[in-house]
Scaffold this motif. Sequence first.
Motif, PDB file in Angstrom:
ATOM      1  N   ILE A 116       0.823  -1.209   0.000  1.00 20.52           N
ATOM      2  CA  ILE A 116       0.000   0.000   0.000  1.00 20.52           C
ATOM      3  C   ILE A 116       0.855   1.257   0.000  1.00 20.52           C
ATOM      4  CG2 ILE A 116      -1.492   1.412   1.474  1.00 20.52           C
ATOM      5  CD1 ILE A 116      -3.181  -0.502   0.057  1.00 20.52           C
ATOM      6  N   GLN A 117       1.899   1.291   0.809  1.00 20.51           N
ATOM      7  CA  GLN A 117       2.646   2.542   0.999  1.00 20.51           C
ATOM      8  C   GLN A 117       3.258   3.084  -0.290  1.00 20.51           C
ATOM      9  OE1 GLN A 117       5.361   2.333   4.322  1.00 20.51           O
ATOM     10  NE2 GLN A 117       3.712   2.513   5.805  1.00 20.51           N
ATOM     11  N   PRO A 118       4.022   2.311  -1.073  1.00 19.40           N
ATOM     12  CA  PRO A 118       4.576   2.889  -2.312  1.00 19.40           C
ATOM     13  C   PRO A 118       3.508   3.197  -3.355  1.00 19.40           C
ATOM     14  CG  PRO A 118       5.097   0.557  -2.158  1.00 19.40           C
ATOM     15  CD  PRO A 118       4.533   0.953  -0.838  1.00 19.40           C
ATOM     16  N   VAL A 119       2.449   2.382  -3.414  1.00 20.46           N
ATOM     17  CA  VAL A 119       1.382   2.648  -4.380  1.00 20.46           C
ATOM     18  C   VAL A 119       0.598   3.902  -3.973  1.00 20.46           C
ATOM     19  CG1 VAL A 119      -0.673   1.701  -5.496  1.00 20.46           C
ATOM     20  CG2 VAL A 119       1.232   0.198  -4.917  1.00 20.46           C
ATOM     21  N   TYR A 120       0.292   4.022  -2.714  1.00 17.63           N
ATOM     22  CA  TYR A 120      -0.390   5.214  -2.184  1.00 17.63           C
ATOM     23  C   TYR A 120       0.425   6.474  -2.460  1.00 17.63           C
ATOM     24  CZ  TYR A 120      -2.024   8.455   1.460  1.00 17.63           C
ATOM     25  OH  TYR A 120      -2.483   9.565   2.150  1.00 17.63           O
ATOM     26  N   ALA A 121       1.732   6.402  -2.207  1.00 13.05           N
ATOM     27  CA  ALA A 121       2.594   7.559  -2.449  1.00 13.05           C
ATOM     28  C   ALA A 121       2.626   7.923  -3.934  1.00 13.05           C
ATOM     29  CB  ALA A 121       4.007   7.269  -1.948  1.00 13.05           C
ATOM     30  N   GLN A 122       2.595   6.918  -4.812  1.00 16.74           N
ATOM     31  CA  GLN A 122       2.619   7.186  -6.248  1.00 16.74           C
ATOM     32  C   GLN A 122       1.316   7.826  -6.715  1.00 16.74           C
ATOM     33  OE1 GLN A 122       5.495   6.561  -7.789  1.00 16.74           O
ATOM     34  NE2 GLN A 122       4.783   7.543  -9.663  1.00 16.74           N
ATOM     35  N   PHE A 123       0.199   7.391  -6.170  1.00 12.74           N
ATOM     36  CA  PHE A 123      -1.085   8.011  -6.508  1.00 12.74           C
ATOM     37  C   PHE A 123      -1.116   9.473  -6.065  1.00 12.74           C
ATOM     38  CE2 PHE A 123      -3.217   3.646  -6.519  1.00 12.74           C
ATOM     39  CZ  PHE A 123      -3.368   3.648  -7.896  1.00 12.74           C
ATOM     40  N   LEU A 124      -0.488   9.777  -4.929  1.00 15.64           N
ATOM     41  CA  LEU A 124      -0.450  11.160  -4.456  1.00 15.64           C
ATOM     42  C   LEU A 124       0.369  12.050  -5.381  1.00 15.64           C
ATOM     43  CD1 LEU A 124       0.022  10.772  -0.581  1.00 15.64           C
ATOM     44  CD2 LEU A 124      -2.050  11.453  -1.806  1.00 15.64           C
ATOM     45  N   ARG A 125       1.297  11.455  -6.114  1.00 17.06           N
ATOM     46  CA  ARG A 125       2.158  12.235  -7.008  1.00 17.06           C
ATOM     47  C   ARG A 125       1.462  12.626  -8.310  1.00 17.06           C
ATOM     48  NH1 ARG A 125       7.969   9.617  -7.851  1.00 17.06           N
ATOM     49  NH2 ARG A 125       8.089  11.518  -9.110  1.00 17.06           N
ATOM     50  N   ILE A 126       0.325  12.027  -8.606  1.00 16.33           N
ATOM     51  CA  ILE A 126      -0.380  12.366  -9.840  1.00 16.33           C
ATOM     52  C   ILE A 126      -0.928  13.787  -9.719  1.00 16.33           C
ATOM     53  CG2 ILE A 126      -2.288  11.763 -11.380  1.00 16.33           C
ATOM     54  CD1 ILE A 126      -2.080   8.903 -10.417  1.00 16.33           C
ATOM     55  N   PRO A 127      -0.570  14.694 -10.609  1.00 16.36           N
ATOM     56  CA  PRO A 127      -1.060  16.082 -10.514  1.00 16.36           C
ATOM     57  C   PRO A 127      -2.583  16.153 -10.590  1.00 16.36           C
ATOM     58  CG  PRO A 127       0.762  15.905 -12.082  1.00 16.36           C
ATOM     59  CD  PRO A 127       0.350  14.501 -11.738  1.00 16.36           C
ATOM     60  N   GLN A 128      -3.144  17.033  -9.817  1.00  9.62           N
ATOM     61  CA  GLN A 128      -4.594  17.199  -9.816  1.00  9.62           C
ATOM     62  C   GLN A 128      -5.095  17.662 -11.173  1.00  9.62           C
ATOM     63  OE1 GLN A 128      -6.501  16.206  -7.387  1.00  9.62           O
ATOM     64  NE2 GLN A 128      -8.387  16.805  -8.443  1.00  9.62           N
ATOM     65  N   SER A 129      -4.260  18.412 -11.885  1.00 12.32           N
ATOM     66  CA  SER A 129      -4.659  18.884 -13.218  1.00 12.32           C
ATOM     67  C   SER A 129      -4.860  17.711 -14.173  1.00 12.32           C
ATOM     68  CB  SER A 129      -3.599  19.831 -13.774  1.00 12.32           C
ATOM     69  OG  SER A 129      -2.326  19.188 -13.836  1.00 12.32           O
ATOM     70  N   PRO A 151      -1.651   3.793 -15.455  1.00  8.52           N
ATOM     71  CA  PRO A 151      -0.374   4.089 -16.121  1.00  8.52           C
ATOM     72  C   PRO A 151       0.446   5.160 -15.403  1.00  8.52           C
ATOM     73  CG  PRO A 151      -2.123   3.902 -17.746  1.00  8.52           C
ATOM     74  CD  PRO A 151      -2.790   3.890 -16.405  1.00  8.52           C
ATOM     75  N   GLN A 152      -0.232   6.132 -14.805  1.00  9.94           N
ATOM     76  CA  GLN A 152       0.481   7.175 -14.070  1.00  9.94           C
ATOM     77  C   GLN A 152       1.166   6.626 -12.817  1.00  9.94           C
ATOM     78  OE1 GLN A 152       0.799  10.624 -14.608  1.00  9.94           O
ATOM     79  NE2 GLN A 152      -0.077  10.373 -16.647  1.00  9.94           N
ATOM     80  N   ALA A 153       0.598   5.558 -12.266  1.00  7.79           N
ATOM     81  CA  ALA A 153       1.118   5.005 -11.010  1.00  7.79           C
ATOM     82  C   ALA A 153       1.866   3.698 -11.213  1.00  7.79           C
ATOM     83  CB  ALA A 153      -0.037   4.803 -10.034  1.00  7.79           C
ATOM     84  N   ARG A 154       2.245   3.378 -12.446  1.00  8.57           N
ATOM     85  CA  ARG A 154       2.810   2.055 -12.730  1.00  8.57           C
ATOM     86  C   ARG A 154       4.110   1.805 -11.972  1.00  8.57           C
ATOM     87  NH1 ARG A 154       3.747   5.432 -16.913  1.00  8.57           N
ATOM     88  NH2 ARG A 154       5.872   5.588 -17.752  1.00  8.57           N
ATOM     89  N   ILE A 155       4.937   2.828 -11.783  1.00 10.97           N
ATOM     90  CA  ILE A 155       6.209   2.628 -11.082  1.00 10.97           C
ATOM     91  C   ILE A 155       5.956   2.237  -9.632  1.00 10.97           C
ATOM     92  CG2 ILE A 155       8.354   3.698 -10.345  1.00 10.97           C
ATOM     93  CD1 ILE A 155       8.230   3.162 -13.308  1.00 10.97           C
ATOM     94  N   GLY A 156       5.033   2.925  -8.983  1.00 15.02           N
ATOM     95  CA  GLY A 156       4.702   2.592  -7.599  1.00 15.02           C
ATOM     96  C   GLY A 156       4.104   1.207  -7.468  1.00 15.02           C
ATOM     97  N   ILE A 157       3.284   0.809  -8.451  1.00 14.61           N
ATOM     98  CA  ILE A 157       2.672  -0.515  -8.427  1.00 14.61           C
ATOM     99  C   ILE A 157       3.740  -1.596  -8.589  1.00 14.61           C
ATOM    100  CG2 ILE A 157       1.105  -2.053  -9.679  1.00 14.61           C
ATOM    101  CD1 ILE A 157      -0.598   0.429 -10.314  1.00 14.61           C
ATOM    102  N   ILE A 158       4.656  -1.386  -9.518  1.00 13.25           N
ATOM    103  CA  ILE A 158       5.754  -2.351  -9.706  1.00 13.25           C
ATOM    104  C   ILE A 158       6.615  -2.435  -8.447  1.00 13.25           C
ATOM    105  CG2 ILE A 158       7.858  -2.838 -11.011  1.00 13.25           C
ATOM    106  CD1 ILE A 158       6.502  -1.505 -13.429  1.00 13.25           C
ATOM    107  N   LEU A 159       6.923  -1.278  -7.868  1.00 15.46           N
ATOM    108  CA  LEU A 159       7.745  -1.251  -6.659  1.00 15.46           C
ATOM    109  C   LEU A 159       7.041  -1.954  -5.506  1.00 15.46           C
ATOM    110  CD1 LEU A 159      10.368  -0.184  -5.433  1.00 15.46           C
ATOM    111  CD2 LEU A 159       9.161   1.921  -4.839  1.00 15.46           C
ATOM    112  N   GLY A 160       5.748  -1.679  -5.330  1.00 20.64           N
ATOM    113  CA  GLY A 160       4.986  -2.339  -4.277  1.00 20.64           C
ATOM    114  C   GLY A 160       4.918  -3.837  -4.474  1.00 20.64           C
TER     115      GLY A 160
END
Length: 233
Positions: A116-129, A151-160
């Motif tokens: 959860i932690q790396p995926v959650y952090a990656q989702f937070l990095r997605i710009p609101q715009s 696709p925007q969070a793929r790195i966090g998902i792979i890392l998690g």
Amino acid sequence: MMSQFLISDMLLPVWVSIKLASITTLCLLLFATPLAYWLAKPSRGNIVGRIKILLMGIIAMPLVLPPTVIGFYLLLLLSPSVGIGQWLIEHNISPLVFTFEGLVIGSIIYSLPFYIQPVYAQFLRIPQSVMEVASLLEPSRLRRFIKIVLPQARIGIILGGLISFAHTIGEFGVVLMIGGSISGETKVVSIAIYEQVEALNYEAAHLMSGILIIMGIIMVALIAAVSRLNQRL
């Protein structure tokens, strides 16, 4: 010289560990990814925000509690006399304690914060715009989640996924409490090493530990490579 039987007997727990880690990681990819996205989404109300904070605290409990404590309460929860185990018995379903399925449930719960932690952090990095434009281009929330958010969070998902897999491979306390040591079913490599040390069979313990060390080096290298890639993006 070590017999062929002993070598095959050592490889079986390694296979059980790899199978357990693979299934656990797959389950986390399917079910914990949407959960992490929901937790990362801005909350419109105070109640929802407090629920998310409480849920994050519950998810993080395996980070601070000893594995034996988590395994003990999972054992009670899944045992035939109380909780989920009793419900399963009443509905003529086999109990989950000392089964591979029970190991999967315990591993998912114990590895959940590590995914959860790396995926959650990656989702937070997605710009609101990006999310605002996505809502205009794709009205369906499900298709927007699949085509744009993932696709925007793929790195966090792979890392998690890598961290969860590596973490599950080395589990001991939780799997011992709810799975025991049934050869070919619940005996993972960490338990097999412990048993070989108890039997003073250090040669077998060295070989199985060497397999874990090699796997650990590979997983750490992959995690470091993905983390470095994430920092560059």
